[in-house]
Design a protein around this motif. Sequence first.
Motif, PDB file in Angstrom:
ATOM      1  N   ARG A  10       0.544  -1.192  -0.301  1.00  0.00           N
ATOM      2  CA  ARG A  10      -0.045  -0.106   0.152  1.00  0.00           C
ATOM      3  C   ARG A  10       1.015   1.268  -0.013  1.00  0.00           C
ATOM      4  N   SER A  11      -0.337   2.216  -0.130  1.00  0.00           N
ATOM      5  CA  SER A  11       0.910   3.795  -0.224  1.00  0.00           C
ATOM      6  C   SER A  11       1.333   4.281   1.153  1.00  0.00           C
ATOM      7  N   VAL A  12       1.455   5.227   1.179  1.00  0.00           N
ATOM      8  CA  VAL A  12       1.819   5.843   2.425  1.00  0.00           C
ATOM      9  C   VAL A  12       2.624   7.158   2.035  1.00  0.00           C
ATOM     10  N   TRP A  13       1.619   8.273   3.037  1.00  0.00           N
ATOM     11  CA  TRP A  13       2.059   9.869   2.452  1.00  0.00           C
ATOM     12  C   TRP A  13       1.418  10.335   4.075  1.00  0.00           C
ATOM     13  N   CYS A  14       3.292  11.287   3.685  1.00  0.00           N
ATOM     14  CA  CYS A  14       3.053  11.712   5.240  1.00  0.00           C
ATOM     15  C   CYS A  14       2.930  13.290   5.270  1.00  0.00           C
ATOM     16  N   GLY A  15       3.500  14.466   6.486  1.00  0.00           N
ATOM     17  CA  GLY A  15       4.046  15.336   6.461  1.00  0.00           C
ATOM     18  C   GLY A  15       5.182  15.640   6.518  1.00  0.00           C
ATOM     19  N   SER A  16       5.660  16.993   5.830  1.00  0.00           N
ATOM     20  CA  SER A  16       6.773  17.368   6.278  1.00  0.00           C
ATOM     21  C   SER A  16       7.855  17.074   7.565  1.00  0.00           C
ATOM     22  N   ASP A  17       6.552  17.402   9.040  1.00  0.00           N
ATOM     23  CA  ASP A  17       7.520  17.009  10.068  1.00  0.00           C
ATOM     24  C   ASP A  17       7.458  15.781  10.481  1.00  0.00           C
ATOM     25  N   ALA A  18       6.871  14.592   9.614  1.00  0.00           N
ATOM     26  CA  ALA A  18       7.133  12.925  10.393  1.00  0.00           C
ATOM     27  C   ALA A  18       8.234  12.204   9.641  1.00  0.00           C
ATOM     28  N   ILE A  19       8.864  13.126   8.253  1.00  0.00           N
ATOM     29  CA  ILE A  19       9.996  12.364   7.786  1.00  0.00           C
ATOM     30  C   ILE A  19      10.513  13.883   7.216  1.00  0.00           C
ATOM     31  N   THR A  20      12.242  13.758   8.127  1.00  0.00           N
ATOM     32  CA  THR A  20      12.942  15.057   6.695  1.00  0.00           C
ATOM     33  C   THR A  20      13.149  14.945   6.030  1.00  0.00           C
ATOM     34  N   GLU A  21      13.267  16.437   4.849  1.00  0.00           N
ATOM     35  CA  GLU A  21      13.170  16.172   3.534  1.00  0.00           C
ATOM     36  C   GLU A  21      14.709  15.082   3.434  1.00  0.00           C
ATOM     37  N   GLU A  22      15.711  14.926   3.658  1.00  0.00           N
ATOM     38  CA  GLU A  22      17.098  14.543   3.001  1.00  0.00           C
ATOM     39  C   GLU A  22      16.566  12.868   3.725  1.00  0.00           C
ATOM     40  N   ASP A  23      16.091  12.878   4.473  1.00  0.00           N
ATOM     41  CA  ASP A  23      15.873  11.011   5.306  1.00  0.00           C
ATOM     42  C   ASP A  23      14.341  10.335   4.384  1.00  0.00           C
ATOM     43  N   TYR A  24      13.808  11.758   3.830  1.00  0.00           N
ATOM     44  CA  TYR A  24      12.870  10.906   2.699  1.00  0.00           C
ATOM     45  C   TYR A  24      13.173  10.506   1.291  1.00  0.00           C
ATOM     46  N   GLY A  25      14.431  11.461   1.000  1.00  0.00           N
ATOM     47  CA  GLY A  25      15.561  11.619  -0.118  1.00  0.00           C
ATOM     48  C   GLY A  25      16.341  10.305  -0.152  1.00  0.00           C
TER      49      GLY A  25
END
Length: 85
Positions: A23-38
């Motif tokens: 399944r797909s997961v969406w989150c806000g910027s406060d759930a994961i940093t941009e660096e960790d997301y990348g």
Amino acid sequence: MVFLAITPTGLTEALRLAADSGRSVWCGSDAITEEDYGARKEKGLSRFIYPLGARDPLILEGALDTIDQHHPGEVVWVEAATPAE
């Protein structure tokens, strides 16, 4: 089904559940940093560029609308937590 994670803990749990189901997961910027997301390799993880942690109804409504545009007709599970006492 799509997961919308609000907190880092919720994101961890949603990713665990999504790994088993694809399944797909969406989150806000406060759930994961941009660096960790990348750096993440999970398929189906999407990050809004704004925070969701304040749980502002208008912001959540906008996030749900965006998710619906990408996943029309799918059920969206939104992370909820009991308020701190």
